[in-house]
Write a protein that holds these residues in place. Structure first.
Motif, PDB file in Angstrom:
ATOM      1  N   ARG A  27      11.611 -16.711  -2.067  1.00  0.00           N
ATOM      2  CA  ARG A  27      12.623 -17.773  -1.982  1.00  0.00           C
ATOM      3  C   ARG A  27      12.042 -19.046  -1.385  1.00  0.00           C
ATOM      4  NH1 ARG A  27      16.356 -17.177   1.517  1.00  0.00           N
ATOM      5  NH2 ARG A  27      17.879 -18.556   0.511  1.00  0.00           N
ATOM      6  N   LEU A  28      10.984 -18.917  -0.601  1.00  0.00           N
ATOM      7  CA  LEU A  28      10.374 -20.078   0.041  1.00  0.00           C
ATOM      8  C   LEU A  28       9.386 -20.811  -0.863  1.00  0.00           C
ATOM      9  CD1 LEU A  28       9.578 -18.518   3.551  1.00  0.00           C
ATOM     10  CD2 LEU A  28      11.609 -19.829   2.891  1.00  0.00           C
ATOM     11  N   VAL A  29       8.913 -20.136  -1.903  1.00  0.00           N
ATOM     12  CA  VAL A  29       7.815 -20.684  -2.709  1.00  0.00           C
ATOM     13  C   VAL A  29       8.148 -22.026  -3.344  1.00  0.00           C
ATOM     14  CG1 VAL A  29       6.405 -20.301  -4.759  1.00  0.00           C
ATOM     15  CG2 VAL A  29       6.728 -18.459  -3.101  1.00  0.00           C
ATOM     16  N   PRO A  30       9.305 -22.210  -4.016  1.00  0.00           N
ATOM     17  CA  PRO A  30       9.552 -23.506  -4.674  1.00  0.00           C
ATOM     18  C   PRO A  30       9.539 -24.692  -3.714  1.00  0.00           C
ATOM     19  CG  PRO A  30      11.066 -21.853  -5.502  1.00  0.00           C
ATOM     20  CD  PRO A  30      10.380 -21.241  -4.322  1.00  0.00           C
ATOM     21  N   GLY A  31      10.191 -24.563  -2.562  1.00  0.00           N
ATOM     22  CA  GLY A  31      10.234 -25.670  -1.604  1.00  0.00           C
ATOM     23  C   GLY A  31       8.879 -25.960  -0.988  1.00  0.00           C
ATOM     24  N   ILE A  32       8.136 -24.905  -0.643  1.00  0.00           N
ATOM     25  CA  ILE A  32       6.797 -25.103  -0.077  1.00  0.00           C
ATOM     26  C   ILE A  32       5.877 -25.734  -1.117  1.00  0.00           C
ATOM     27  CG2 ILE A  32       4.772 -23.923   0.857  1.00  0.00           C
ATOM     28  CD1 ILE A  32       6.622 -21.829   2.056  1.00  0.00           C
ATOM     29  N   ALA A  33       5.978 -25.271  -2.366  1.00  0.00           N
ATOM     30  CA  ALA A  33       5.149 -25.840  -3.428  1.00  0.00           C
ATOM     31  C   ALA A  33       5.469 -27.310  -3.647  1.00  0.00           C
ATOM     32  CB  ALA A  33       5.360 -25.053  -4.721  1.00  0.00           C
ATOM     33  N   LEU A  34       6.761 -27.664  -3.587  1.00  0.00           N
ATOM     34  CA  LEU A  34       7.154 -29.063  -3.744  1.00  0.00           C
ATOM     35  C   LEU A  34       6.573 -29.917  -2.631  1.00  0.00           C
ATOM     36  CD1 LEU A  34       8.840 -31.265  -5.135  1.00  0.00           C
ATOM     37  CD2 LEU A  34      10.789 -30.517  -3.745  1.00  0.00           C
ATOM     38  N   ALA A  35       6.705 -29.459  -1.388  1.00  0.00           N
ATOM     39  CA  ALA A  35       6.133 -30.203  -0.264  1.00  0.00           C
ATOM     40  C   ALA A  35       4.617 -30.301  -0.394  1.00  0.00           C
ATOM     41  CB  ALA A  35       6.507 -29.521   1.059  1.00  0.00           C
ATOM     42  N   GLY A  61       8.178 -38.226   0.446  1.00  0.00           N
ATOM     43  CA  GLY A  61       9.195 -37.207   0.683  1.00  0.00           C
ATOM     44  C   GLY A  61      10.597 -37.768   0.678  1.00  0.00           C
ATOM     45  N   VAL A  62      10.791 -38.942   1.286  1.00  0.00           N
ATOM     46  CA  VAL A  62      12.114 -39.569   1.317  1.00  0.00           C
ATOM     47  C   VAL A  62      12.624 -39.820  -0.100  1.00  0.00           C
ATOM     48  CG1 VAL A  62      13.367 -41.660   1.973  1.00  0.00           C
ATOM     49  CG2 VAL A  62      11.808 -40.593   3.601  1.00  0.00           C
ATOM     50  N   ALA A  63      11.724 -40.170  -1.015  1.00  0.00           N
ATOM     51  CA  ALA A  63      12.120 -40.444  -2.394  1.00  0.00           C
ATOM     52  C   ALA A  63      12.692 -39.199  -3.077  1.00  0.00           C
ATOM     53  CB  ALA A  63      10.928 -40.976  -3.185  1.00  0.00           C
ATOM     54  N   PHE A  64      12.351 -38.004  -2.577  1.00  0.00           N
ATOM     55  CA  PHE A  64      12.838 -36.760  -3.161  1.00  0.00           C
ATOM     56  C   PHE A  64      13.858 -36.079  -2.246  1.00  0.00           C
ATOM     57  CE2 PHE A  64       8.809 -37.485  -5.251  1.00  0.00           C
ATOM     58  CZ  PHE A  64       9.067 -37.138  -6.570  1.00  0.00           C
ATOM     59  N   ASN A  65      14.599 -36.870  -1.484  1.00  0.00           N
ATOM     60  CA  ASN A  65      15.577 -36.317  -0.549  1.00  0.00           C
ATOM     61  C   ASN A  65      16.599 -35.419  -1.230  1.00  0.00           C
ATOM     62  OD1 ASN A  65      18.625 -37.184   0.528  1.00  0.00           O
ATOM     63  ND2 ASN A  65      17.274 -36.360   2.100  1.00  0.00           N
ATOM     64  N   TYR A  66      17.005 -35.768  -2.453  1.00  0.00           N
ATOM     65  CA  TYR A  66      18.042 -35.004  -3.143  1.00  0.00           C
ATOM     66  C   TYR A  66      17.645 -33.549  -3.359  1.00  0.00           C
ATOM     67  CZ  TYR A  66      15.181 -35.604  -7.344  1.00  0.00           C
ATOM     68  OH  TYR A  66      14.152 -35.583  -8.255  1.00  0.00           O
ATOM     69  N   LEU A  67      16.346 -33.266  -3.416  1.00  0.00           N
ATOM     70  CA  LEU A  67      15.902 -31.894  -3.647  1.00  0.00           C
ATOM     71  C   LEU A  67      16.078 -31.008  -2.416  1.00  0.00           C
ATOM     72  CD1 LEU A  67      12.670 -32.480  -5.763  1.00  0.00           C
ATOM     73  CD2 LEU A  67      14.879 -31.611  -6.546  1.00  0.00           C
ATOM     74  N   SER A  68      16.296 -31.626  -1.248  1.00  0.00           N
ATOM     75  CA  SER A  68      16.522 -30.818  -0.047  1.00  0.00           C
ATOM     76  C   SER A  68      17.880 -30.130  -0.078  1.00  0.00           C
ATOM     77  CB  SER A  68      16.410 -31.695   1.204  1.00  0.00           C
ATOM     78  OG  SER A  68      17.457 -32.651   1.246  1.00  0.00           O
ATOM     79  N   HIS A  69      18.747 -30.519  -1.013  1.00  0.00           N
ATOM     80  CA  HIS A  69      20.068 -29.896  -1.139  1.00  0.00           C
ATOM     81  C   HIS A  69      20.123 -28.885  -2.275  1.00  0.00           C
ATOM     82  CE1 HIS A  69      21.485 -32.907   1.694  1.00  0.00           C
ATOM     83  NE2 HIS A  69      20.971 -33.851   0.921  1.00  0.00           N
ATOM     84  N   GLU A  70      19.040 -28.768  -3.036  1.00  0.00           N
ATOM     85  CA  GLU A  70      18.995 -27.792  -4.124  1.00  0.00           C
ATOM     86  C   GLU A  70      18.780 -26.391  -3.557  1.00  0.00           C
ATOM     87  OE1 GLU A  70      19.412 -28.117  -7.357  1.00  0.00           O
ATOM     88  OE2 GLU A  70      19.704 -30.301  -7.365  1.00  0.00           O
ATOM     89  N   SER A  71      19.513 -25.434  -4.070  1.00  0.00           N
ATOM     90  CA  SER A  71      19.437 -24.067  -3.533  1.00  0.00           C
ATOM     91  C   SER A  71      18.055 -23.455  -3.733  1.00  0.00           C
ATOM     92  CB  SER A  71      20.503 -23.188  -4.205  1.00  0.00           C
ATOM     93  OG  SER A  71      20.304 -23.151  -5.619  1.00  0.00           O
ATOM     94  N   ARG A  72      17.354 -23.841  -4.797  1.00  0.00           N
ATOM     95  CA  ARG A  72      16.042 -23.243  -5.057  1.00  0.00           C
ATOM     96  C   ARG A  72      14.955 -23.802  -4.152  1.00  0.00           C
ATOM     97  NH1 ARG A  72      14.757 -23.659 -11.300  1.00  0.00           N
ATOM     98  NH2 ARG A  72      15.531 -25.767 -10.916  1.00  0.00           N
ATOM     99  N   THR A  73      15.063 -25.074  -3.769  1.00  0.00           N
ATOM    100  CA  THR A  73      14.001 -25.701  -2.987  1.00  0.00           C
ATOM    101  C   THR A  73      14.328 -25.829  -1.500  1.00  0.00           C
ATOM    102  OG1 THR A  73      14.923 -27.869  -3.577  1.00  0.00           O
ATOM    103  CG2 THR A  73      13.123 -27.026  -4.932  1.00  0.00           C
ATOM    104  N   ARG A  74      15.576 -25.758  -1.131  1.00  0.00           N
ATOM    105  CA  ARG A  74      15.953 -25.990   0.262  1.00  0.00           C
ATOM    106  C   ARG A  74      15.305 -25.014   1.240  1.00  0.00           C
ATOM    107  NH1 ARG A  74      22.099 -26.825   2.646  1.00  0.00           N
ATOM    108  NH2 ARG A  74      21.481 -27.141   4.821  1.00  0.00           N
TER     109      ARG A  74
END
Length: 356
Positions: A27-35, A61-74
């Motif tokens: 569950r952590l992989v998508p968000g860690i990979a994005l960062a 990172g600020v430019a992709f703030n909306y992805l912090s609310h996605e269930s897969r990446t949060r």
């Protein structure tokens, strides 16, 4: 976790428990990979055009703030902003020795303690003037004085329940992150404008910026010496969290017990260590390095891993920064934290100017 879930987990087979751990890890992989991708992009731009790698990571990172609310990446973003950050800071101890810490001197320690105490008192006084409760003043003052969001969460755990208390805590977390981000950008410019030498620049940055990640980012933009000094000063501030939480807990003991009697407990309390594990890791690395137990190749690997962790963590923190949420929370709490931020910066700058 409920008692039924706890009993179910305890009764599960080893294979089931291992499977659950792997499921949580995936569950952590998508968000860690994005960062990580944002960190790589920041590193590429920094090497191609020059400039601060950590600042690029923050802005991207600020430019992709909306992805912090996605269930897969949060989940992965949250993990990167907390655990990866703490690992990076802990590994920073591999480049610091006890001699450097002692070299800061008692004046630096006294300055940090005085700045912490006066900032909490400033929060109490200004909060009362703005019509806020004593608990809100202590919470915001402690967050600004010590280590931002981590201090806010630790202090809120020992404060009595109040109407809107969770919302105020969220506001403090968001506001100190924004203030710390702005400080990361502008405080190094102030240090350069004042021509501060690395030790004094480190005292100013480490003694005033709220979050550890932003202190590291701001410090190392001025060079390794200023970065090391800022990190040591900041971690000394973090170590004061234990004392502050104990004092706050004692001061609000009766109010907290009265609030608990009035409101039925919703579940078992969660116990957290007052001194974070990454601080103990940092100290252990400093001790090993001071004793000569870390060879140069080991120090080099630890420093590279620390840098990579910090770039990934700052990219995640940028994704968690939202200016829209802050705008909806009213002006008085924001004004309180802004005043406290200006106070601690002015206090440390005054000491720095007096000591030159």
């Amino acid at each position: 976790m409920t008692q039924d879930n706890a009993r179910g987990t305890a009764g599960a087979s080893p294979a089931s428990r291992i499977g659950g751990v792997w499921q949580q890890a995936f569950r952590l992989v998508p968000g860690i990979a994005l960062a990580g991708v944002i960190a790589l992009a920041a590193t590429f731009v920094a090497r191609l055009h020059g400039g601060p790698q950590l600042l690029y990571a923050l802005m991207f990172g600020v430019a992709f703030n909306y992805l912090s609310h996605e269930s897969r990446t949060r989940p992965g973003i949250e993990f990167s902003g907390r655990m990866v950050l703490r690992l990076g800071v802990g590994l920073l101890g591999a480049r610091i020795t006890a001699a450097q810490i002692i070299g800061l001197g008692w004046e630096t320690a006294l300055t940090v303690v005085a700045a912490t105490v006066t900032t909490v008192l400033c929060g109490l006084a200004v909060g009362r003037w703005l019509g806020m409760s004593r608990a809100q003043g202590v919470l915001s003052g402690g967050a600004v004085a010590i280590c931002g969001a981590s201090a806010a969460l630790a202090i809120s755990a020992v404060l009595p329940r109040e109407k809107g208390g969770d919302r105020f805590t969220l506001m403090v977390v968001v506001a100190v992150t924004v203030m710390s981000t702005l400080a990361m950008i502008f405080y190094p410019l102030i240090a350069r404008l004042l021509h501060l030498p690395p030790p004094l620049a480190g005292l100013f940055l480490g003694g005033t910026i709220h979050d550890v990640a932003q202190v590291v980012g701001a410090g190392y933009t001025l060079g390794p010496d200023a970065g090391d000094a800022a990190t040591i000063v900041k971690l000394f501030r973090v170590s004061l969290l234990t004392v502050v939480v104990v004092v706050v807990s004692a001061a609000f003991k009766q109010e907290r017990e009265r609030a608990l009697r009035e409101h039925a407990a919703g579940g078992e309390p969660v116990r957290q260590a007052l001194v974070p594990w990454f601080l103990w890791m940092f100290i252990a690395m400093v001790v090993l390095n001071s004793l000569g137990a870390l060879s140069l190749p080991v120090q080099s690997v630890a420093n590279d891993c620390s840098r990579a962790c910090l770039v990934v963590a700052i990219a995640a923190l940028g994704m968690k920064t939202s200016f829209h949420e802050l705008a909806r929370l009213g002006w008085r709490p924001l004004a309180l934290i802004a005043i406290e931020t200006v106070w601690i910066a002015a206090f440390v700058l005054a000491v720095v100017a007096w000591g030159r």
